[in-house]
Write an enzyme that holds these catalytic residues in place. Structure first.
Site, mmCIF file in Angstrom:
data_model
loop_
_atom_site.group_PDB
_atom_site.id
_atom_site.type_symbol
_atom_site.label_atom_id
_atom_site.label_comp_id
_atom_site.label_asym_id
_atom_site.label_seq_id
_atom_site.Cartn_x
_atom_site.Cartn_y
_atom_site.Cartn_z
ATOM 1 C CB CYS A 95 43.163 52.285 48.644
ATOM 2 S SG CYS A 95 41.497 52.682 48.058
ATOM 3 C CG HIS A 149 40.635 53.122 52.286
ATOM 4 N ND1 HIS A 149 41.697 53.453 51.484
ATOM 5 C CD2 HIS A 149 41.162 52.418 53.332
ATOM 6 C CE1 HIS A 149 42.816 52.992 52.012
ATOM 7 N NE2 HIS A 149 42.519 52.350 53.140
ATOM 8 C CG ASP A 157 44.678 50.362 54.976
ATOM 9 O OD1 ASP A 157 44.979 50.133 53.786
ATOM 10 O OD2 ASP A 157 44.033 51.370 55.326
#
Length: 718
Positions: free
Chosen positions: A469, A512, A528
């Site tokens: 991520c 994250h 995101d």
């Protein structure tokens, strides 16, 4: 070669056999290898069994085992020389006890103490402080075992052991630590009971049972003091070093979040009010916001003091969602909170031991590193807007791309803008085009993307296209900046895992990273890019599973459901320990007083309730002692009856004379007439102090003894 010629016994019960091989070693010849092996086999003492050891040896070995168990959890924190020295001393002391050898004098012990002090200064750079203090405490307790010559020496070792038990809670207050130290306390209490039973050879089971009963009798007082004793902060609120802890940090390099995601430990637990659990794609917990970029590392923005005066602008709608967080110790001076938790009454968190403030980038800052477990409640709004017009300095910083880094991504962004005809500064159009590019291109989401070079964004975005991520978030922000849109990286946690006790668990593996871009007139918008390549990571909170250890991996392969149930059960139990014990604070104390009928609890009412309970307990104990005063030790009662029965026979016994002493007095006074009476007294001595000592006297013995004493009184001397 001749066989054994004698078999003497040592004082501690071990047998030693000598043979012609021993004589050869003594000068009657030089044996070969076979003879030397025979000599070792015949000379070394044999283990007689635990029950056949002399009492002093047995009690010493038991105490050494308890000390070793108490020191064991400290091994990973102690210097190597301290571990080696303590182990050597304890083994040496065990050898002295087994071989019935004399203890060393004071000079060798003093020399070892001086060496240990010098080594402590060498390894810890001081004789003071937590680390040096624990090191010296372990050394002192080990060396003190070499001075166990009297009961007072043993008492010193016992209380050093109790103090060492407390030092473990300076490092960890987990349930496992508490259970291990409970065993240590029981062992030390058992050794203390043995030290106060100097006569006979009471079994370890008998002494251990007495120690357990004594501890249980004191448990109610301990519970009352725990519940009502005034406290300022949470239990075990001793500051701890945050070095070595896992979790988010205030900086980011590619690969850092992936390393955290390999950690399956718990970051915090969260419980939502009225079970209003948000959807998985809304569970973003905000941590460090990273704006400054030097080409390799991302850092948090340093705000001027004038920018920290006013609370950040957050526009909310509705009532929000209330929640409670139990945060484990971390490496950062901030609290991870559900987006978005504004600084307004009824929503802002409160922690007794920390001063909190919200930065303009919505990070909840604490006045120091959160190095202890804390619990707080807050309220969040999942749909909110934040951020007004950007300050020129912040605007420039959110657009900055350092020269000389990632040159290919700049050219790619210029071509991408022309190809898609993107208006400059349009966040919606740019983000839609970039997310579509991620979905259509051959990007892959992996926990092990490998090592990237100096121009990591170029390499990830244009060549390898495999990352975690953080790779997607960092590259997305760099491209947005190359397109002329202010953007920044946000790190934190995404998603939760449902536990058995109603709480939701957020692990370090939920770490994250995502992006935020600024749109004029709207503020900062969360974007995101991970959701474009791995939507299940966001919508269903499916974090990548770290590589398990050997045992855990074997259990998971055999029965994944069993492994999951065991882990969930243990974590639920550990959470109860955290909630009911470690995080028990004055708020819970005042809530308890309120439930007892006190309308406005305060420190004074808390003290009065505690004092009232202690006085009531003291009065109840006095009443019990008054009611129970007719009861006494049955052996002492029998001893008094024996003295009264012997007095008419002219045997003047003192209260402290044991039965064997009374038998000697009877033989001296009555001569040949005393055989049966003295035999019964010797039998009484064995029943009370022998290897198979009885807890209570045998009623049949008193009938035999009193009958014989009465017969002797009625039979005149010849």
């Amino acid at each position: 070669m001749a066989g054994p010629v004698d078999r003497p016994r040592l004082a501690n019960g071990w047998s030693v056999r000598t043979s012609a091989a021993c004589k050869a070693v003594s000068g009657f010849g030089r044996p070969g290898a076979a003879d030397r092996m025979a000599w070792l086999e015949t000379t070394l003492p044999r283990w007689p069994g635990w029950r056949h050891l002399p009492r002093e040896t047995r009690d010493t070995l038991f105490l050494l085992a308890v000390i070793g168990w108490t020191v064991l959890p400290h091994l990973a924190r102690l210097p190597w020389w301290c571990v080696a020295l303590s182990a050597l001393v304890l083994v040496w002391r065990a050898h002295l006890a087994l071989a019935s050898l004399r203890l060393p004098g004071r000079m060798p012990i003093a020399a070892l103490l001086i060496v240990a002090a010098l080594l402590t200064v060498w390894s810890e750079q001081s004789l003071f402080g937590k680390e040096a203090g624990v090191t010296m405490l372990v050394v002192l307790m080990s060396l003190k075992t070499l001075e166990l010559r009297a009961r007072r020496d043993a008492l010193v070792v016992f209380f050093l052991g109790f103090f060492l038990v407390l030092t473990h809670f300076l490092y960890s207050q987990s349930l496992l630590t508490a259970l291990a130290m409970l065993v240590s306390v029981w062992g030390l209490l058992t050794a203390l009971v043995l030290a106060h039973m100097p006569v006979g050879k009471p079994s370890l089971r008998q002494a251990g049972a007495l120690a357990a009963r004594s501890a249980l009798f004191g448990a109610p007082l301990m519970v009352v003091l725990f519940v009502l004793f005034p406290r300022v902060g949470p239990l075990w609120g001793t500051p701890q070093d945050a070095m070595g802890r896992t979790g988010l940090s205030g900086t980011l390099r590619l690969g850092g979040v992936a390393e955290i995601a390999n950690d399956d430990s718990i970051a915090f637990r969260i419980k939502f009010d009225n079970e209003q659990v948000p959807a998985g794609e809304d569970l973003y917990f905000r941590g460090p916001v990273l704006t400054r970029f030097d080409g390799i590392e991302w850092r948090r923005r340093v705000y001027r003091s004038s920018e920290l005066v006013h609370s950040p602008q957050v526009l909310t709608q509705g009532n929000g969602i209330g929640y409670e967080v139990t945060l484990e110790p971390s490496r950062l001076p901030l609290l991870p909170l559900l987006e978005f938790t504004p600084d307004v009454p009824g929503a802002a968190p409160k922690v007794d031991t920390y001063t909190l403030s919200q930065r303009p980038d919505l990070q909840w800052q604490t006045d120091r590193v959160v190095a202890e477990r804390v619990r707080y409640s807050a309220r969040a709004w999942l749909r909110a807007r934040h951020g007004g017009e950007l300050d020129p300095g912040e605007h420039a910083e959110a657009l900055h791309l350092p020269e000389g880094f990632n040159p290919r991504i700049r050219a790619w962004a210029a071509d991408f803008r022309r190809e898609h005809n993107l208006p400059r500064g349009d966040v919606l159009a740019a983000s839609t085009a970039l997310l579509t590019h991620i979905r259509r291109a051959d990007f892959s989401y992996t926990l092990a993307p490998g090592t990237y070079g100096r121009d990591a964004v170029d390499e990830f975005w244009l060549d390898r296209r495999a990352g975690f991520c953080e790779h997607f978030a960092v590259s997305f922000v760099v491209v947005m900046r190359a397109l002329g849109i202010p953007a920044r990286v946000v790190t934190g946690y995404q998603g939760t895992e449902r536990a058995l006790d109603g709480y939701h668990i957020v692990r370090q593996s939920h770490a994250h990273a995502w992006a935020e871009a600024w749109q004029s007139g709207r503020g900062w918008i969360r974007l995101d890019p991970t959701a474009a390549v791995a939507p299940e990571r966001v919508t269903r909170s499916l974090n990548l599973v770290p590589t398990p250890g050997l045992v855990a991996g074997a259990l998971r392969n055999v029965s994944p459901e069993l492994m999951a149930q065991l882990q969930a059960g243990w974590e639920a139990l550990n959470n109860r320990w955290n909630q009911w014990v470690l995080n028990y604070s004055r708020v819970q104390q005042f809530d308890l007083l309120h439930s007892l009928g006190i309308r406005s609890p305060d420190w004074q009412s808390l003290g009065l309730v505690l004092l009232g309970l202690l006085v009531s307990g003291a009065l109840a104990g006095a009443a019990w002692a008054l009611w129970d005063r007719h009861r006494q030790d049955p052996w002492q009662r029998l001893q008094a009856q024996v003295r009264n029965a012997l007095a008419p026979l002219g045997v003047r016994a003192r209260p402290h004379d044991p039965p064997r002493r009374l038998a000697a007095l009877v033989r001296e006074r009555l001569g040949d007439r005393s055989d049966l009476l003295a035999y019964e007294l010797d039998a009484l001595d064995r029943a009370r102090y022998g290897p198979k000592a009885r807890r209570k006297p045998d009623p049949a013995w008193w009938h035999r003894f009193s009958f014989e004493a009465t017969r002797l009184r009625r039979t005149p001397e010849v």
